[in-house]
Design an enzyme around this catalytic site. Sequence first.
Site, mmCIF file in Angstrom:
data_model
loop_
_atom_site.group_PDB
_atom_site.id
_atom_site.type_symbol
_atom_site.label_atom_id
_atom_site.label_comp_id
_atom_site.label_asym_id
_atom_site.label_seq_id
_atom_site.Cartn_x
_atom_site.Cartn_y
_atom_site.Cartn_z
ATOM 1 N N LYS A 9 0.813 -1.218 0.000
ATOM 2 C CA LYS A 9 0.000 0.000 0.000
ATOM 3 C C LYS A 9 0.850 1.274 0.000
ATOM 4 O O LYS A 9 2.045 1.230 0.306
ATOM 5 C CB LYS A 9 -0.916 -0.018 1.221
ATOM 6 C CG LYS A 9 -1.932 -1.159 1.211
ATOM 7 C CD LYS A 9 -2.879 -1.027 2.382
ATOM 8 C CE LYS A 9 -3.919 -2.126 2.372
ATOM 9 N NZ LYS A 9 -4.891 -1.953 3.465
ATOM 10 N N TYR A 49 -13.216 -3.051 -2.591
ATOM 11 C CA TYR A 49 -13.637 -2.873 -1.194
ATOM 12 C C TYR A 49 -15.167 -2.737 -1.096
ATOM 13 O O TYR A 49 -15.663 -2.058 -0.193
ATOM 14 C CB TYR A 49 -12.963 -1.640 -0.602
ATOM 15 C CG TYR A 49 -11.493 -1.836 -0.263
ATOM 16 C CD1 TYR A 49 -11.067 -2.920 0.505
ATOM 17 C CD2 TYR A 49 -10.526 -0.917 -0.672
ATOM 18 C CE1 TYR A 49 -9.729 -3.092 0.833
ATOM 19 C CE2 TYR A 49 -9.178 -1.081 -0.341
ATOM 20 C CZ TYR A 49 -8.794 -2.177 0.407
ATOM 21 O OH TYR A 49 -7.467 -2.346 0.742
ATOM 22 N N ASN A 112 -1.813 0.268 6.882
ATOM 23 C CA ASN A 112 -1.294 -0.991 7.430
ATOM 24 C C ASN A 112 -0.390 -1.736 6.441
ATOM 25 O O ASN A 112 -0.278 -2.962 6.485
ATOM 26 C CB ASN A 112 -2.454 -1.870 7.916
ATOM 27 C CG ASN A 112 -3.431 -2.217 6.810
ATOM 28 O OD1 ASN A 112 -3.293 -1.765 5.678
ATOM 29 N ND2 ASN A 112 -4.424 -3.032 7.132
ATOM 30 N N HIS A 115 -2.135 -5.323 1.806
ATOM 31 C CA HIS A 115 -3.408 -6.045 1.729
ATOM 32 C C HIS A 115 -3.087 -7.463 1.290
ATOM 33 O O HIS A 115 -2.270 -7.662 0.393
ATOM 34 C CB HIS A 115 -4.341 -5.394 0.699
ATOM 35 C CG HIS A 115 -5.497 -6.271 0.348
ATOM 36 N ND1 HIS A 115 -6.674 -6.273 1.061
ATOM 37 C CD2 HIS A 115 -5.644 -7.227 -0.620
ATOM 38 C CE1 HIS A 115 -7.498 -7.167 0.537
ATOM 39 N NE2 HIS A 115 -6.896 -7.758 -0.485
ATOM 40 N N GLU A 126 -9.954 -11.063 -6.653
ATOM 41 C CA GLU A 126 -9.005 -9.946 -6.716
ATOM 42 C C GLU A 126 -8.024 -10.109 -7.881
ATOM 43 O O GLU A 126 -7.682 -9.125 -8.539
ATOM 44 C CB GLU A 126 -8.262 -9.837 -5.379
ATOM 45 C CG GLU A 126 -9.186 -9.391 -4.244
ATOM 46 C CD GLU A 126 -8.571 -9.509 -2.863
ATOM 47 O OE1 GLU A 126 -9.246 -9.130 -1.884
ATOM 48 O OE2 GLU A 126 -7.417 -9.980 -2.740
HETATM 49 P P1 CMP Z 1 -7.216 -4.418 4.050
HETATM 50 O O1 CMP Z 1 -6.631 -5.720 4.470
HETATM 51 O O2 CMP Z 1 -6.800 -3.856 2.730
HETATM 52 O O3 CMP Z 1 -8.821 -4.526 4.082
HETATM 53 C C1 CMP Z 1 -9.652 -3.390 4.212
HETATM 54 C C2 CMP Z 1 -8.876 -2.171 4.622
HETATM 55 O O4 CMP Z 1 -9.644 -1.154 5.226
HETATM 56 C C3 CMP Z 1 -7.871 -2.548 5.708
HETATM 57 O O5 CMP Z 1 -6.842 -3.329 5.183
HETATM 58 C C4 CMP Z 1 -7.475 -1.185 6.227
HETATM 59 O O6 CMP Z 1 -6.533 -0.515 5.376
HETATM 60 C C5 CMP Z 1 -8.816 -0.461 6.148
HETATM 61 N N1 CMP Z 1 -9.543 -0.470 7.442
HETATM 62 C C6 CMP Z 1 -10.101 -1.525 8.080
HETATM 63 N N2 CMP Z 1 -10.715 -1.138 9.220
HETATM 64 C C7 CMP Z 1 -10.542 0.209 9.290
HETATM 65 C C8 CMP Z 1 -10.942 1.205 10.231
HETATM 66 N N3 CMP Z 1 -11.646 0.897 11.316
HETATM 67 N N4 CMP Z 1 -10.580 2.480 9.988
HETATM 68 C C9 CMP Z 1 -9.879 2.808 8.883
HETATM 69 N N5 CMP Z 1 -9.467 1.904 7.952
HETATM 70 C C10 CMP Z 1 -9.792 0.623 8.150
#
Ligand code: CMP
Length: 136
Positions: A9, A49, A112, A115, A126
């Site tokens: 990311k 998403y 984070n 993904h 995906e």
């Molecule tokens: P990912 O594994 O890409 O799946 C969905 C993404 O949404 C997650 O990683 C985070 O980047 C984001 N995400 C999930 N929960 C939250 C939250 N509570 N607040 C902000 N971003 C979130």
Amino acid sequence: MDKTVILIKPDAVKKKVIGEIISRFEKAGFILVGAKFVKLSDKLLDEWYAHHKEKPFFPGLKKFMTETPVMAMLWEGKDVVVRVRALCGPTDSTKAGKGTIRGDFGTDIQQNAIHASEDEAAAKREADLIFLPQEI
Ligand code: CMP
């Protein structure tokens, strides 16, 4: 053989840790079968998403995911979906242990670093969304 989709990311791209993250998957023995550095479109993010569409963080998530191109990859290996998710650590980087990708390179629950597909059905969906057949 099992496959999983990984996106490195924008937070990790800006931290210049693409190589370090790829290295972890190579060292784990997985095989890279597709890769491209790509800017995600609004349409693709809506589909990717879709299950988060009603969540309050959805607009912020879309904005974050377009801050830079992402490194999109397809990896192959035995039990790759589950094993990759273990290497990533939990979604919230602040709860991810040292030695996991999110624990070492992530910032918070949104930024984070990575993904990884949730299960094999998500991996197939995906992969079809992001790769053309000739790219794999
Ligand atoms: P990912 O594994 O890409 O799946 C969905 C993404 O949404 C997650 O990683 C985070 O980047 C984001 N995400 C999930 N929960 C939250 C939250 N509570 N607040 C902000 N971003 C979130």
